[in-house]
Design a protein around this motif. Structure first.
Motif, PDB file in Angstrom:
ATOM      1  N   LEU A  97      10.213  17.308 -15.275  1.00  0.00           N
ATOM      2  CA  LEU A  97       8.847  17.278 -14.956  1.00  0.00           C
ATOM      3  C   LEU A  97       8.588  16.203 -13.917  1.00  0.00           C
ATOM      4  O   LEU A  97       7.457  16.240 -13.243  1.00  0.00           O
ATOM      5  CB  LEU A  97       8.032  17.016 -16.124  1.00  0.00           C
ATOM      6  CG  LEU A  97       6.576  17.011 -16.281  1.00  0.00           C
ATOM      7  CD1 LEU A  97       5.967  18.435 -15.994  1.00  0.00           C
ATOM      8  CD2 LEU A  97       6.102  16.323 -17.419  1.00  0.00           C
ATOM      9  N   THR A  98       9.398  15.175 -13.712  1.00  0.00           N
ATOM     10  CA  THR A  98       9.419  14.097 -12.726  1.00  0.00           C
ATOM     11  C   THR A  98       9.434  14.720 -11.395  1.00  0.00           C
ATOM     12  O   THR A  98       8.160  14.238 -10.512  1.00  0.00           O
ATOM     13  CB  THR A  98      10.630  13.282 -12.854  1.00  0.00           C
ATOM     14  OG1 THR A  98      10.682  12.547 -14.143  1.00  0.00           O
ATOM     15  CG2 THR A  98      10.141  11.887 -12.126  1.00  0.00           C
ATOM     16  N   ARG A 116       8.359  17.913 -10.721  1.00  0.00           N
ATOM     17  CA  ARG A 116       7.406  19.138 -10.710  1.00  0.00           C
ATOM     18  C   ARG A 116       6.081  18.317 -10.540  1.00  0.00           C
ATOM     19  O   ARG A 116       4.987  18.682  -9.943  1.00  0.00           O
ATOM     20  CB  ARG A 116       7.450  19.814 -11.611  1.00  0.00           C
ATOM     21  CG  ARG A 116       8.611  20.796 -11.856  1.00  0.00           C
ATOM     22  CD  ARG A 116       8.407  21.791 -12.581  1.00  0.00           C
ATOM     23  NE  ARG A 116       8.087  21.492 -13.992  1.00  0.00           N
ATOM     24  CZ  ARG A 116       9.177  21.301 -15.222  1.00  0.00           C
ATOM     25  NH1 ARG A 116      10.353  21.300 -14.690  1.00  0.00           N
ATOM     26  NH2 ARG A 116       8.651  20.930 -16.223  1.00  0.00           N
ATOM     27  N   LEU A 117       5.775  17.150 -11.332  1.00  0.00           N
ATOM     28  CA  LEU A 117       4.791  16.326 -11.445  1.00  0.00           C
ATOM     29  C   LEU A 117       4.352  15.037 -10.513  1.00  0.00           C
ATOM     30  O   LEU A 117       3.319  14.933 -10.055  1.00  0.00           O
ATOM     31  CB  LEU A 117       4.346  16.041 -12.929  1.00  0.00           C
ATOM     32  CG  LEU A 117       2.959  15.576 -13.488  1.00  0.00           C
ATOM     33  CD1 LEU A 117       1.970  16.661 -13.100  1.00  0.00           C
ATOM     34  CD2 LEU A 117       2.926  15.208 -14.809  1.00  0.00           C
ATOM     35  N   ALA A 157       3.400  13.364 -19.404  1.00  0.00           N
ATOM     36  CA  ALA A 157       2.875  12.905 -18.240  1.00  0.00           C
ATOM     37  C   ALA A 157       2.758  11.358 -17.944  1.00  0.00           C
ATOM     38  O   ALA A 157       3.078  10.791 -17.043  1.00  0.00           O
ATOM     39  CB  ALA A 157       1.653  13.313 -17.886  1.00  0.00           C
TER      40      ALA A 157
END
Length: 788
Positions: A409-410, A412-413, A453
Motif C-alpha cells: 500500500l505504501t 500504491r498510496l 493509510a
C-alpha cells in the motif's frame, strides 16, 4: 514548541548540526518555524579585564574604569555597578553592540562629562538572568578579548510547529524519537532517578468523574526544600520560553515540556481532606494561577478537596494550593483527562495553557506511572524528601489498536517504493509492534492512527517526503477533456467581468458574529464551539465581510471602494453560490469638468448587476424589476430582478442607514447580489457558437415619445416595445425622461429609440407605418399614448 539543541541531545545521541536537524524535521513533517541563535544577540560583547577603577569626578555613584579588551590600548568606560572593581573580569559591550534586553545601540558618549567607550553588562541586560544588582563577574581564567558568546556557549533554540494530530511530539523526547527513526541518531532511554518509596500515601485520592478523569494518581513527598532551580534546568525552561519560578514548579514544567506529560504539585499544608477529581457544581469558582477567577458549571471536571475547587482539571492549577518557598510537604498529582472534555472546558472559559494544549490532543496513557516516578526521582534528587507509595484511582485507556497492513500500500498510496524490511524498521522505531503477518499494534500515545493509510503516512514521512517523486497523472490520448465544471466556468467568467469593471476581489470569512448575521435576517447555522465569538455563525449573506473590508479601506484613507466576492451563503435549505458587489465612496473624483465628486447610487449597482447577469448567461431582456430588495436595503432605493414573479435572480440598491451605522460606515453604499444557482441553464446549448452573418441591409432607427403613468418603470415600456415585433425590432433604448410643463399631472414622458432591421428587402413607407402602429399599440397596453 521551542527547545534548545542541548535539550534535544539529552535524549538523542547525534553529531548532526542544527541545519541537518532542521532539514530532517521539515522532511518528516515537523515544520521548523525558526531557529534562534543566542550568539547573534551577544555579537559585540567581549570578555574584558578591569585594570583600574576610580571615582567619577562628577557623580558619587559612578566609577571610571580602565579595561583591557585584549587588543589595542585599554578603553575608558563609565560604570555604575557597585561590584565593579580593579582586577575583576566581566563582559564589555563595545560601541555598535545592541543590548538584548532593550535594543539600545551602544556608542561612544560622554557621561557627566567623562568619555565612555561602551558598557559593562549585567545578566539582565544580556537576558541571561534577572540579576541587575551588579555587572557580570567571570572566572579569573576567562580569556580576555574572547567573544562572550563563544565563552558562554550559546545554545541554539529550535521552534517547531506541531500539528494537532501529533500529541506524541508535544515533548522534546517525542521529537527525538522521530529524529532517531529517521536515522539522525540514537534515541537514549529515559534515565529514571533512583529513590525509595516508603509507606502508603496518607492523603485519600479518588475520581468521582470516571468519564472526565478515568485515571488519577498521586503520592506524597515529605521534607522537600523548595528554592531556585539548578542552572541546567533553568536553561532548558528558558529555551522553551518558560520563566523559571521555583524548583518544584520548574520540575513539573520540565516533565510537561520534555515528555509531553503535564503534572501538578500541591502544597500539602493547604489541602483539607480527600483530593477528588469530580464534576464542578454550577456557579462554583476557582482562582487560577493566572490570578483570574473563573465561574464553573457542571460540564467541567475539577480537582477539589473539602475546602472546594483547587484546579480546573487539565488546564490550570489554583492559586491558593500551589507550592511556595516555604513548602516542605507536597502531593504530586498525575492524571489522564478526557480530551474532548478539556477542550470544551477551555473554550467555555476562554482559558488556554500548555497543559490544555497537551491534554485536549491526548497524552500518553501509558506514561502515568513512569511520569510520576520520573518527577518524584528528580524532586528527591534536587530537593530532598521522602516519597510515599503511589495511590492510584481509576485506570487510563488500555485498549490497543491492531491494524492489518499491506506493505504494498505504501507504493500504491504513497507513491514511493520502500522495502518491507525498511518499513518494518521505521514502524518499530516509532514504537509500533509488527508481527510476521503484518498485524501492526499501535502505541497508545498514537491516537491519531486510525487505519492503514495512516501507517503509510508514517512510513513515507520517515523514509523522507523529499523522496516521493513528482509523477504526472495518467492522461488519455487525444484532446484533453475539460476539467472545470460549468459552475467553475461561470464563476471564472464573472470574476473576470467584475475585475474588468474596476472591482477588486475580496475573500472574507464564511463565519460572522451573531450581531452581523442579525442585520441580514439571522444565521441558520451556529457553531457550538467557535474559535471566536466573532466567527460563530455561518454567513447568510456575503455583505458583512465586504462591509468590514470597506470600513478598513475607509479607515486607511480610501476615497472609493469597489469590491466583489464570489462565495457561498448558508441558508436553511443549504448552500447558495452568490456574487456580491459593493460600491462605496466616490464614483467619479472631483474635476474642473464636472465639479464635485459624484457618489455611487442605486443605478450604478443596477447597471453593474445587469452587466454581470449578461455575462452569466441570464436572459436580461426578459427580467422584470420588482419590489424592494429586503430590510437590509434602503426603502425606495432598491429592487429585485426577477424572471417571472417568483424567481429572483438578483437584488440591487442602496443599503439601509441602520446597516451602515452598525458597520460603522458613514458613506452611502450601493450593492448588488446575484444568486448564481437561480440563473436558468441554457437549453440545448451547442459546443460551438453558430457562424455570424452580418445583415445585408442597413438598420433603420425611429424615435417615439410616449406619455405614460409616472409609476411605470421604463424597463416595462422597453420590453413592451421590443415585443411588438421581435423579428424586426433589434434594439430599444430610452434616451429621454421628462416631467413638468406640458406633461399632465401624474404622467411622465419617455422617449425611446427603436432600431429596425430589414431582412431580405428594404422597408417601404407602408412597412414602417405598420411597425409604428404596432409599437404604439404595445405602449397603449401599459397606459401610454404617443405625444403629439
Amino acid at each position: 514548541m521551542k527547545f534548545s539543541l542541548t535539550w534535544l541531545k539529552d535524549h538523542l545521541e547525534t553529531t548532526a548540526t542544527v541545519i541537518e536537524i532542521c532539514d530532517a524535521l521539515n522532511a518528516i513533517g515537523l515544520e521548523v518555524e525558526g531557529v534562534e541563535d543566542p550568539a547573534d544577540k551577544l555579537a559585540g560583547f567581549r570578555i574584558a579585564h578591569v585594570l583600574t577603577a576610580a571615582r567619577h569626578p562628577g557623580a558619587d555613584k559612578l566609577q571610571v574604569l580602565t579595561v583591557d579588551t585584549g587588543e589595542g590600548d585599554p578603553l575608558q568606560v563609565v560604570c555604575g555597578a557597585p561590584n565593579a572593581r580593579a582586577g575583576m573580569k566581566g563582559v564589555l559591550g563595545l560601541p555598535g553592540a545592541v543590548v538584548p534586553a532593550n535594543g539600545m545601540v551602544l556608542r561612544k558618549s560622554a557621561i557627566r562629562g567623562v568619555e565612555s567607550n561602551g558598557m559593562m553588562c549585567s545578566t539582565r541586560e544580556l537576558e541571561l538572568g534577572d540579576d541587575h544588582d551588579g555587572i557580570i563577574e567571570l572566572a579569573a581564567d576567562a580569556p580576555v578579548g574572547t567573544s562572550f558568546a563563544d565563552y558562554h556557549g550559546a545554545d541554539p533554540v529550535i521552534e517547531v510547529a506541531v500539528t494537532p494530530n501529533r500529541p506524541d511530539c508535544m515533548g522534546v523526547y517525542g521529537i527525538a524519537r522521530d529524529l532517531a527513526a529517521k536515522g539522525l541518531g540514537t534515541l537514549k532511554p529515559i534515565t529514571m532517578p533512583a529513590f525509595s518509596a516508603a509507606g502508603a500515601c496518607p492523603i485519600d485520592i479518588r475520581t468521582d468523574d470516571p468519564e472526565g478523569c478515568p485515571a488519577f494518581y498521586g503520592r506524597m513527598v515529605k521534607g522537600v526544600k523548595n528554592g531556585p532551580s539548578p542552572d541546567w534546568l533553568q536553561a532548558r525552561l528558558k529555551s522553551a520560553g518558560q520563566r523559571p519560578i521555583s524548583l518544584l514548579v520548574d520540575l513539573t514544567n520540565y516533565l510537561m515540556l520534555g515528555f509531553g506529560r503535564p503534572a501538578h504539585a500541591y502544597d500539602l499544608a493547604k489541602l483539607q481532606g480527600a483530593v477528588v477529581a469530580r464534576r464542578a457544581v454550577d456557579g462554583e469558582q476557582c482562582l487560577a494561577l493566572n490570578e483570574k477567577t473563573y465561574t464553573l458549571d457542571a460540564s467541567m471536571t475539577v480537582i477539589a478537596d473539602d475546602n472546594g475547587v483547587h484546579d480546573i482539571a487539565g488546564i490550570m492549577g489554583g492559586e491558593h494550593s500551589g507550592v511556595s518557598e516555604s513548602t516542605t510537604d507536597v502531593l504530586l498529582e498525575i492524571a489522564y483527562f478526557d480530551p474532548a472534555r478539556i477542550g470544551a472546558t477551555g473554550r467555555k472559559l476562554g482559558l488556554s495553557s500548555d497543559a490544555r494544549t497537551r491534554f485536549e490532543r491526548g497524552v500518553d496513557p501509558e506514561f502515568l506511572d513512569d511520569g510520576l516516578d520520573l518527577l518524584t526521582g528528580l524532586i528527591v534528587e534536587l530537593a530532598g524528601g521522602s516519597p510515599s507509595e503511589v495511590l492510584r484511582a481509576g485506570s487510563p485507556p488500555s485498549q490497543v489498536k491492531v491494524i492489518t497492513f499491506d506493505p504494498g500500500l505504501t507504493l500504491r498510496l504513497g507513491g514511493v517504493e520502500v522495502a518491507e524490511a525498511e518499513q518494518k524498521r521505521i514502524l518499530e522505531s516509532l514504537g509500533f509492534n509488527v508481527n510476521g503477518a503484518w498485524q501492526v499494534t499501535c502505541p497508545l500515545r498514537r491516537n491519531d492512527i486510525e487505519g492503514p493509510a495512516d501507517l503509510v503516512e508514517e512510513v513515507v514521512r520517515i523514509h523522507w517526503l523529499y523522496n516521493v517523486a513528482s509523477v504526472a497523472l495518467p492522461r488519455a490520448e487525444g484532446v484533453a477533456r475539460p476539467t472545470s465544471t460549468p459552475e467553475q466556468l461561470l464563476e471564472r467568467r464573472l470574476r473576470r467581468a467584475a475585475a474588468a469593471s474596476r472591482l477588486h476581489e475580496a475573500i472574507t470569512w464564511s463565519f460572522i458574529s451573531e450581531a452581523q448575521a442579525a442585520l441580514f435576517g439571522g444565521g441558520r447555522w451556529v457553531l457550538s464551539n467557535p474559535i471566536s465569538e466573532e466567527l460563530k455563525v455561518m454567513r447568510p449573506s456575503l455583505l458583512p465581510g465586504l462591509l468590514s473590508a470597506a470600513r478598513r479601506a475607509f479607515d486607511r484613507g480610501a476615497e472609493s471602494v469597489r469590491l466583489f466576492e464570489i462565495g457561498r451563503r448558508y441558508l436553511a435549505d443549504g448552500e447558495h453560490p452568490t456574487i456580491v458587489c459593493l460600491l462605496a465612496g466616490e464614483r467619479d473624483e472631483r474635476s474642473w469638468q464636472q465639479g464635485p465628486a459624484r457618489p455611487f447610487d442605486a443605478f450604478d449597482a443596477k447597471a453593474l448587476c445587469l452587466e454581470l447577469l449578461a455575462v452569466a448567461g441570464a436572459p436580461v431582456d426578459k427580467l422584470t424589476v420588482m419590489g424592494e430588495a429586503g430590510p437590509a436595503y434602503h426603502p425606495g432605493q432598491s429592487a429585485t430582478l426577477r424572471l417571472g414573479p417568483k424567481n429572483a435572480l438578483a437584488s440591487f440598491g442602496m443599503l439601509h442607514p441602520a446597516v451602515l451605522k452598525a458597520a460603522d460606515i458613514k458613506r452611502p453604499v450601493a450593492v448588488c447580489g446575484i444568486h448564481l444557482d437561480a440563473i436558468p441553464a441554457k437549453k440545448g446549448a451547442a459546443f460551438a457558437r453558430p457562424g455570424f452573418t452580418p445583415p445585408a441591409l442597413q438598420a433603420v432607427t425611429r424615435d417615439f415619445a410616449f406619455l405614460v403613468p409616472e409609476t411605470l418603470a421604463a424597463g416595462d415600456l422597453v420590453r413592451a416595445v421590443q415585443g411588438a415585433d421581435k423579428a424586426v425590432i433589434t434594439g430599444v433604448r430610452v434616451f429621454d425622461v421628462f416631467a413638468g410643463q406640458g406633461v399632465p399631472e401624474g404622467h411622465k414622458s419617455l422617449a425611446v429609440e427603436v432600431t429596425l432591421q430589414p431582412g431580405e428587402a428594404s422597408f417601404k413607407d407602408a412597412d414602417l407605418k405598420a411597425l409604428a402602429e404596432k409599437i404604439v399599440a404595445a405602449a397603449a397596453k401599459l397606459g401610454g399614448e404617443l405625444r403629439g
